[in-house]
Write an enzyme that holds these catalytic residues in place. Sequence first.
Site, short mmCIF file in Angstrom:
data_model
loop_
_atom_site.label_atom_id
_atom_site.label_comp_id
_atom_site.label_asym_id
_atom_site.label_seq_id
_atom_site.Cartn_x
_atom_site.Cartn_y
_atom_site.Cartn_z
N SER A 48 0.85 -1.18 0.00
CA SER A 48 0.00 0.00 0.00
C SER A 48 0.89 1.23 0.00
CB SER A 48 -0.92 0.03 1.22
OG SER A 48 -1.94 -0.92 1.12
N GLU A 55 -1.32 18.84 -5.48
CA GLU A 55 -2.68 18.87 -6.02
C GLU A 55 -3.63 17.92 -5.28
OE1 GLU A 55 0.37 19.89 -9.09
OE2 GLU A 55 0.07 18.19 -7.73
N SER A 56 -3.17 17.05 -4.40
CA SER A 56 -3.93 16.14 -3.52
C SER A 56 -3.14 14.85 -3.31
CB SER A 56 -5.35 15.87 -3.99
OG SER A 56 -6.22 16.91 -3.56
N HIS A 61 -3.31 0.22 -3.56
CA HIS A 61 -3.32 -1.01 -2.74
C HIS A 61 -3.17 -2.16 -3.73
CE1 HIS A 61 -4.59 1.35 0.69
NE2 HIS A 61 -5.55 1.87 -0.08
N CYS A 76 -6.97 18.45 -7.24
CA CYS A 76 -7.75 19.68 -7.36
C CYS A 76 -7.06 20.54 -8.41
CB CYS A 76 -7.84 20.41 -6.02
SG CYS A 76 -6.24 20.74 -5.24
#
Length: 254
Positions: A48, A55-56, A61, A76
Amino acid sequence: MTVEFYECSARILADVRRMEEIFLEAARTSGAHVVNSNFHSFAPQGVSGVLVISESHFAVHAWPEHDYAAVDLFTCGEGVDFDLAVKSLAAGMESHKWIISSMVNRGILHESGQLERLVPVVENSQNSGLQLSWKERFEHTGAQAISSDIDIYQCAVNDLSDEVLWHRFADLLAEKLRNIPGCRDQWWFDRRSDGVEFFRVFDRGKIAGVVHSGTGNVYLSVFTDGFFDPRPMAEFAMQELHGTYYRMQVQIRQ
């Protein structure tokens, strides 16, 4: 965007360093700006990881046993090219099939300043009907038996041709499958030019194995009349044989 990557290289999905490199490259290729990176390797296998980008985030996973990786790309603004990111990830993980499973506009503000609320897909998880475990699937279908093919790669054991080793290994698996000693217990073992084969029949089930000495790969087939949980069985075999990674295919037998 959420993306399901199928038919990936299990070897790559089990390599935490390689997975991090792949996601860093995808971020750079797509125009994202990486702030931080955190990738974790699970025992006996699985990865993971998340890239925090300005930007985020990009997150993954990975399940090597299913050649599958679930990826979440969340940004974003319009500065990140999702198409380039997906193509870069597919190439890195050697995925032969990927599906964009969801594209959702999130965090939308109206002119009034109020945040738009999404329409729920599942309102009451207790009544959603989701089958989340092998046991639930087994019981839900009224099945009578279950079988699992477990492939364990690059096993680090001293002598792959030792019959005592494989007899003991089959005994341990049989005990975990609720074997009753002395009931219809049969053992067969054969050496081949490129490895060995073995077969054990016990009360309400059987275990078969093919071992390739050159690669260290072990291919197991396990069957029981009644339920067993295939994932702990695969993880136990992986631990006993000191494999690098494993793959698993399960059939619920009605």
